[in-house]
Scaffold this motif. Structure first.
Motif: not given
Length: 414
Positions: A263-287
């Motif tokens: 499920h994490w693979r599928n989530y990251e493919l649908k909602h990619p996060c810029p590498a520089a922002l991985r330490s500030s974006w939540p793991a699970f986001s409503p948007s």
């Protein structure tokens, strides 16, 4: 007369030992071992042999040492064979006190300082009050721990992946598909799961070294590949000192609808996060981006999700906290069905409940073994109610043991 002198000394020792309280005579060595284990766990500068009585003694330090040693023993001492046969998983509160009394007799015979047990009682009472305040009163309410059956877990997962929950956006469905699998795999508490970041999860190669979190890497993940996770601060580990460097391991398994790595693979493919922002974006986001769930929005969304998936009657007694009891109960059931290697310390380690046994078991678990236990936990039907053989994984369990110790110590001093 050397023989007569020897007889007098032996007689004095027998007389002294006769004064030991009934039922506690054999506790000296056992108590000494318990306090030594506690001191060794505290680090190389903490000694189980306390200062000599005739030296300058920091009285408050000695009181606190005794209190913390007593807490350690009460929370970890195993039940006797008879008590275990009756279904108890921890020793009686009096067992911890007897161990402390035995250790104190060793200290007395060696001329070491003995602190005032009245002061120990006073500090222990204050510690219980602080413990209760740190977790909040709701953590200590007596309630039947209702768990999710495996069918329920699968139904909740299907509701997310099929985008069926009324009022949920596509991003909410995607976030909860991954979040639901993570909760079932780890038993993470509700206050912790909303603070997890994208950076807490990283794919690893065959050598278990981190891979870059790019879309190319994520899309190439297949069955058998490993996802490494880590925890964040929580009420039981406010600075994330104890569990922050202890990693979690998840194996991708497309045949298991509860595979968090899938499920994490599928989530990251649908909602990619810029590498520089991985330490500030939540793991699970409503948007699916930088927006965090709040405590209220997470709890409300979970209530809406489970009510739709399993019905109002089954959803009513189950909360995010139920995942914790579900994972423990599933592992206990697997143990009863033949997996004798699943010790209480294994369950505590997966649920990140700090105990001596949990730390020891974690140190001997490689990533593959850890992932095996997670797979067992999300593939075994826990039933509908928490197991009566549940190891200590909750603050209420600890406080009950400490409260009982306070009552027994009060009776002894009176």
């Amino acid at each position: 007369d050397p023989e007569r002198l020897r007889a007098m000394i032996v007689g004095a020792g027998v007389t002294r030992d006769a004064g030991i309280a009934h039922g506690s005579k054999g506790a000296d060595e056992n108590g000494f071992k318990w306090v030594r284990e506690f001191a060794q766990g505290m680090g190389p500068t903490v000694r189980w042999m306390r200062p000599f009585a005739h030296t300058a003694v920091n009285v408050l330090n000695e009181v606190w040492f005794t209190v913390l040693a007593l807490c350690h023993i009460c929370l970890h001492i195993a039940p006797s064979a008879k008590r275990k046969a009756r279904g108890f998983t921890v020793g009686q509160p009096t067992s911890g006190l007897q161990a402390i009394y035995g250790w104190r007799r060793v200290m007395r015979d060696c001329g070491r300082h003995l602190c005032d047990m009245t002061e120990v009682l006073r500090v222990l009472k204050g510690l219980c009050l602080q413990y209760r305040a740190a977790y909040g009163p709701e953590a200590f309410l007596k309630q039947q721990a209702m768990v999710f059956s495996l069918d329920m877990l699968h139904a909740i997962s299907r509701a997310c992946t099929a985008y069926r929950v009324p009022g949920f956006s596509a991003a909410w469905h995607d976030a909860w598909a991954a979040k639901h699998a993570h909760l079932a795999s780890t038993g993470t508490r509700k206050d912790e799961v909303i603070r997890l970041l994208r950076a807490h999860f990283v794919w690893v190669g065959a050598d278990f070294q981190p891979l870059p979190s790019t879309q190319e890497v994520v899309s190439s993940r297949k069955d058998g590949d490993y996802l490494r996770g880590s925890s964040t601060e929580s009420k039981c580990d406010p600075l994330n000192l104890h569990w922050g460097h202890h990693k979690q391991w998840f194996r991708l398994d497309s045949s298991n609808p509860m595979s968090f790595a899938l499920h994490w693979r599928n989530y990251e493919l649908k909602h990619p996060c810029p590498a520089a922002l991985r330490s500030s974006w939540p793991a699970f986001s409503p948007s699916g981006d930088h927006v965090f769930f709040t405590h209220a929005s997470s709890a409300n969304a979970h209530r809406q999700l489970v009510t739709y998936a399993i019905g109002e009657a089954d959803a009513a007694p189950r909360t995010i906290h139920s995942y914790r009891a579900t994972l423990a109960s599933a592992l206990i059931k697997a143990r009863a069905e033949g997996r004798s290697d699943i010790a209480d310390g294994i369950i505590q380690a997966l649920e990140r409940w700090r105990s001596v046994e949990a730390m020891r078991n974690y140190e001997h678990m490689d990533p593959s073994t850890y992932a095996d236990y997670v797979s067992i936990g999300v593939s075994t039907d826990a039933g509908h109610a928490a197991s009566g053989q549940m190891p200590q994984i909750e603050p209420a369990d600890s406080l009950a043991a400490l409260d009982a110790t306070v009552q027994n110590l009060t009776a002894d001093l009176n």
